[in-house]
Design an enzyme around this catalytic site. Structure first.
Site, PDB file in Angstrom:
ATOM      1  N   LEU A   1       5.092  -0.675  11.643  1.00  0.00           N
ATOM      2  CA  LEU A   1       6.127   0.341  11.869  1.00  0.00           C
ATOM      3  C   LEU A   1       5.485   1.677  12.238  1.00  0.00           C
ATOM      4  O   LEU A   1       6.110   2.728  12.125  1.00  0.00           O
ATOM      5  CB  LEU A   1       6.992   0.495  10.610  1.00  0.00           C
ATOM      6  CG  LEU A   1       7.659  -0.803  10.136  1.00  0.00           C
ATOM      7  CD1 LEU A   1       8.414  -0.586   8.838  1.00  0.00           C
ATOM      8  CD2 LEU A   1       8.599  -1.337  11.215  1.00  0.00           C
TER       9      LEU A   1
ATOM     10  N   TYR B   1      -6.081  -0.994  -3.220  1.00  0.00           N
ATOM     11  CA  TYR B   1      -4.814  -0.271  -3.402  1.00  0.00           C
ATOM     12  C   TYR B   1      -4.570   0.161  -4.848  1.00  0.00           C
ATOM     13  O   TYR B   1      -3.643   0.922  -5.117  1.00  0.00           O
ATOM     14  CB  TYR B   1      -3.613  -1.114  -2.938  1.00  0.00           C
ATOM     15  CG  TYR B   1      -3.696  -1.623  -1.517  1.00  0.00           C
ATOM     16  CD1 TYR B   1      -4.657  -1.146  -0.621  1.00  0.00           C
ATOM     17  CD2 TYR B   1      -2.803  -2.596  -1.061  1.00  0.00           C
ATOM     18  CE1 TYR B   1      -4.727  -1.640   0.673  1.00  0.00           C
ATOM     19  CE2 TYR B   1      -2.872  -3.086   0.238  1.00  0.00           C
ATOM     20  CZ  TYR B   1      -3.835  -2.608   1.093  1.00  0.00           C
ATOM     21  OH  TYR B   1      -3.897  -3.100   2.372  1.00  0.00           O
TER      22      TYR B   1
ATOM     23  N   SER C   1      -9.871  -9.355   7.801  1.00  0.00           N
ATOM     24  CA  SER C   1      -9.015  -8.233   8.181  1.00  0.00           C
ATOM     25  C   SER C   1      -9.868  -7.201   8.910  1.00  0.00           C
ATOM     26  O   SER C   1     -11.024  -6.981   8.537  1.00  0.00           O
ATOM     27  CB  SER C   1      -8.393  -7.621   6.919  1.00  0.00           C
ATOM     28  OG  SER C   1      -7.581  -6.512   7.233  1.00  0.00           O
TER      29      SER C   1
ATOM     30  N   ARG D   1      15.819  -3.891   1.938  1.00  0.00           N
ATOM     31  CA  ARG D   1      16.886  -4.859   2.254  1.00  0.00           C
ATOM     32  C   ARG D   1      17.108  -4.952   3.758  1.00  0.00           C
ATOM     33  O   ARG D   1      17.289  -6.035   4.320  1.00  0.00           O
ATOM     34  CB  ARG D   1      18.187  -4.459   1.556  1.00  0.00           C
ATOM     35  CG  ARG D   1      18.106  -4.601   0.053  1.00  0.00           C
ATOM     36  CD  ARG D   1      19.451  -4.338  -0.630  1.00  0.00           C
ATOM     37  NE  ARG D   1      19.288  -4.238  -2.066  1.00  0.00           N
ATOM     38  CZ  ARG D   1      18.993  -5.258  -2.867  1.00  0.00           C
ATOM     39  NH1 ARG D   1      18.840  -6.472  -2.361  1.00  0.00           N
ATOM     40  NH2 ARG D   1      18.834  -5.074  -4.168  1.00  0.00           N
TER      41      ARG D   1
ATOM     42  N   ASP E   1       1.717  -8.590   0.074  1.00  0.00           N
ATOM     43  CA  ASP E   1       0.358  -8.241   0.483  1.00  0.00           C
ATOM     44  C   ASP E   1      -0.169  -7.047  -0.311  1.00  0.00           C
ATOM     45  O   ASP E   1       0.456  -5.991  -0.338  1.00  0.00           O
ATOM     46  CB  ASP E   1       0.354  -7.896   1.981  1.00  0.00           C
ATOM     47  CG  ASP E   1      -1.031  -7.529   2.485  1.00  0.00           C
ATOM     48  OD1 ASP E   1      -1.752  -8.436   2.938  1.00  0.00           O
ATOM     49  OD2 ASP E   1      -1.395  -6.332   2.417  1.00  0.00           O
TER      50      ASP E   1
ATOM     51  N   HIS F   1     -11.640  -7.474   3.513  1.00  0.00           N
ATOM     52  CA  HIS F   1     -10.751  -6.364   3.871  1.00  0.00           C
ATOM     53  C   HIS F   1     -11.223  -5.608   5.118  1.00  0.00           C
ATOM     54  O   HIS F   1     -10.411  -5.216   5.959  1.00  0.00           O
ATOM     55  CB  HIS F   1     -10.671  -5.397   2.680  1.00  0.00           C
ATOM     56  CG  HIS F   1      -9.481  -4.496   2.698  1.00  0.00           C
ATOM     57  ND1 HIS F   1      -8.908  -3.983   1.563  1.00  0.00           N
ATOM     58  CD2 HIS F   1      -8.733  -4.008   3.704  1.00  0.00           C
ATOM     59  CE1 HIS F   1      -7.873  -3.224   1.871  1.00  0.00           C
ATOM     60  NE2 HIS F   1      -7.749  -3.220   3.172  1.00  0.00           N
TER      61      HIS F   1
ATOM     62  N   ARG G   1      15.864   0.351   2.723  1.00  0.00           N
ATOM     63  CA  ARG G   1      15.035  -0.104   3.848  1.00  0.00           C
ATOM     64  C   ARG G   1      14.395  -1.459   3.564  1.00  0.00           C
ATOM     65  O   ARG G   1      14.203  -2.258   4.480  1.00  0.00           O
ATOM     66  CB  ARG G   1      13.986   0.959   4.206  1.00  0.00           C
ATOM     67  CG  ARG G   1      14.625   2.171   4.883  1.00  0.00           C
ATOM     68  CD  ARG G   1      13.598   3.041   5.579  1.00  0.00           C
ATOM     69  NE  ARG G   1      12.736   3.746   4.639  1.00  0.00           N
ATOM     70  CZ  ARG G   1      12.937   4.994   4.218  1.00  0.00           C
ATOM     71  NH1 ARG G   1      13.989   5.672   4.646  1.00  0.00           N
ATOM     72  NH2 ARG G   1      12.089   5.562   3.377  1.00  0.00           N
TER      73      ARG G   1
ATOM     74  N   TYR H   1       0.841  -1.207   0.000  1.00  0.00           N
ATOM     75  CA  TYR H   1       0.000   0.000   0.000  1.00  0.00           C
ATOM     76  C   TYR H   1       0.870   1.248   0.000  1.00  0.00           C
ATOM     77  O   TYR H   1       1.853   1.338   0.732  1.00  0.00           O
ATOM     78  CB  TYR H   1      -0.922   0.047   1.228  1.00  0.00           C
ATOM     79  CG  TYR H   1      -1.740   1.320   1.243  1.00  0.00           C
ATOM     80  CD1 TYR H   1      -2.872   1.430   0.444  1.00  0.00           C
ATOM     81  CD2 TYR H   1      -1.339   2.420   1.986  1.00  0.00           C
ATOM     82  CE1 TYR H   1      -3.598   2.607   0.401  1.00  0.00           C
ATOM     83  CE2 TYR H   1      -2.059   3.608   1.947  1.00  0.00           C
ATOM     84  CZ  TYR H   1      -3.185   3.695   1.150  1.00  0.00           C
ATOM     85  OH  TYR H   1      -3.897   4.874   1.098  1.00  0.00           O
TER      86      TYR H   1
ATOM     87  N   GLU I   1      14.709   1.193  -1.440  1.00  0.00           N
ATOM     88  CA  GLU I   1      15.510  -0.021  -1.657  1.00  0.00           C
ATOM     89  C   GLU I   1      16.342  -0.398  -0.435  1.00  0.00           C
ATOM     90  O   GLU I   1      16.375  -1.552  -0.010  1.00  0.00           O
ATOM     91  CB  GLU I   1      16.426   0.152  -2.877  1.00  0.00           C
ATOM     92  CG  GLU I   1      17.270  -1.090  -3.124  1.00  0.00           C
ATOM     93  CD  GLU I   1      18.009  -1.082  -4.458  1.00  0.00           C
ATOM     94  OE1 GLU I   1      18.619  -2.119  -4.776  1.00  0.00           O
ATOM     95  OE2 GLU I   1      17.978  -0.057  -5.159  1.00  0.00           O
TER      96      GLU I   1
END
Length: 323
Positions: A219, A55, A166, A278, A50, A117, A276, A24, A274
């Site tokens: 997060l 989205y 969900s 990894r 996901d 959802h 973050r 998302y 990229e």
């Protein structure tokens, strides 16, 4: 099995990787960014992806998955892909067509997981967020048990390997679990879950029913203006998480992700960056102590970033109950 691909066994026998990549992105982010980010995620080692009809990015996410299959990075069976049934398709006759539409956008034959959802039903039609002339949402009245029966048929037809829900609260989960003639239990309940809203009671309930809790906004939040209070605290700036990050020589994000894995929660990590993407794969490289876990447990303050107040009113609005 290498640590990167740790999985949890679902109540229907299928396996779900415990770390997922969330796709998302706020409205202002171009949809084609999902293509690049999903490819990067698969290259970095993510195997659980996901997304959702809502989205508006499934054609790009599907393209990313198919291109990584085509170049030999993965096989289709290596990927665990989740889509979600939006609120305007809760009527039983619209469930399978909605899934088939997602599959057409994805150019895939099946999804690994299909979720209801959100438990509030909206007026059927093309509009994702149907409103009247005063800007009020247009609701629909649908028995979610009938929606669930249509979900079960999608599983039987092989269009979805597993089915779940969900944003359901305990009462709504019990309504499905106690349904006469239930064929398949939901394999999971995907909800907002992070150290400021750790969902302890809902997690314990789900565990008691062999339902996996999947955490979104693990997060904190994307803090998208129309949806999230801009004055709410920023989770990843929390002093306790920052101190633990320093102690373990990791990022606060990794501490927040690791916390969920150690309490038996499947966790989604969303980033289009990229480095973050990894970085988030390193969640398997360290462990938190029981003292660390207790300290993070102590951060719970019932802060829900995504209240979805515009959905409040109908009895199926899930966030009025305690859990």
């Amino acid at each position: 099995m290498d640590s990167k691909h740790q999985c949890v066994k679902l109540n229907d026998g299928h396996f779900m990787p415990v770390l997922g990549f969330g796709t998302y992105a706020p409205a202002e982010v171009p949809k084609n960014k999902a293509l690049e980010a999903t490819k990067l995620a698969i290259e970095a080692g993510f195997r659980h992806i996901d997304s959702a009809h809502l989205y508006n990015n499934e054609e790009y996410v599907g393209l990313a998955i198919r291109s990584k299959i085509a170049d030999g990075t993965v096989k289709r069976e290596d990927i665990f892909y989740t889509s979600k049934l939006w609120c305007n398709s809760h009527r039983p006759e619209f469930v399978r067509p909605a899934l088939e539409r997602s599959l057409k956008n994805l150019q895939l034959d099946y999804v690994d997981l299909y979720l209801i959802h959100f438990p509030v039903s909206l007026k059927p039609g093309e509009e994702l967020i149907p409103k009247d002339e005063n800007g009020k949402l247009l609701f629909d009245t649908v028995d979610l048990c009938a929606t669930w029966e249509a979900m079960e048929k999608c599983k039987d037809a092989g269009l979805a390997k597993s089915i779940g829900v969900s944003n359901f609260n305990r009462r709504q989960l019990e309504m499905i679990l106690n349904k006469p003639g239930l064929k398949y239990k939901p394999v999971c309940n995907q909800v907002e879950c992070h150290p400021y809203l750790n969902q302890r009671k809902l997690l314990d309930f789900c565990k008691s029913k062999d339902i996996v809790l999947v955490a979104f906004s693990a997060l904190g939040s994307h803090r998208e203006k129309p949806w999230v209070d801009q004055n709410s605290p920023v989770l990843l700036e929390d002093p306790v998480l920052c101190a633990l990050a320093k102690k373990h020589k990791r990022t606060p994000a990794l501490i927040a992700l690791r916390y969920q894995l150690q309490r038996g929660v499947v966790v989604l990590a969303k980033s289009y960056n990229e480095q973050r993407i990894r970085e988030n794969m390193k969640v398997f490289e360290f462990q938190l102590t029981s003292e660390d876990m207790k300290a993070i447990d102590g951060l719970d303050r019932n802060i829900r970033y995504l209240t979805l107040d515009i959905f409040a009113g109908p009895p199926n609005y899930p966030f009025s109950d305690e859990y």
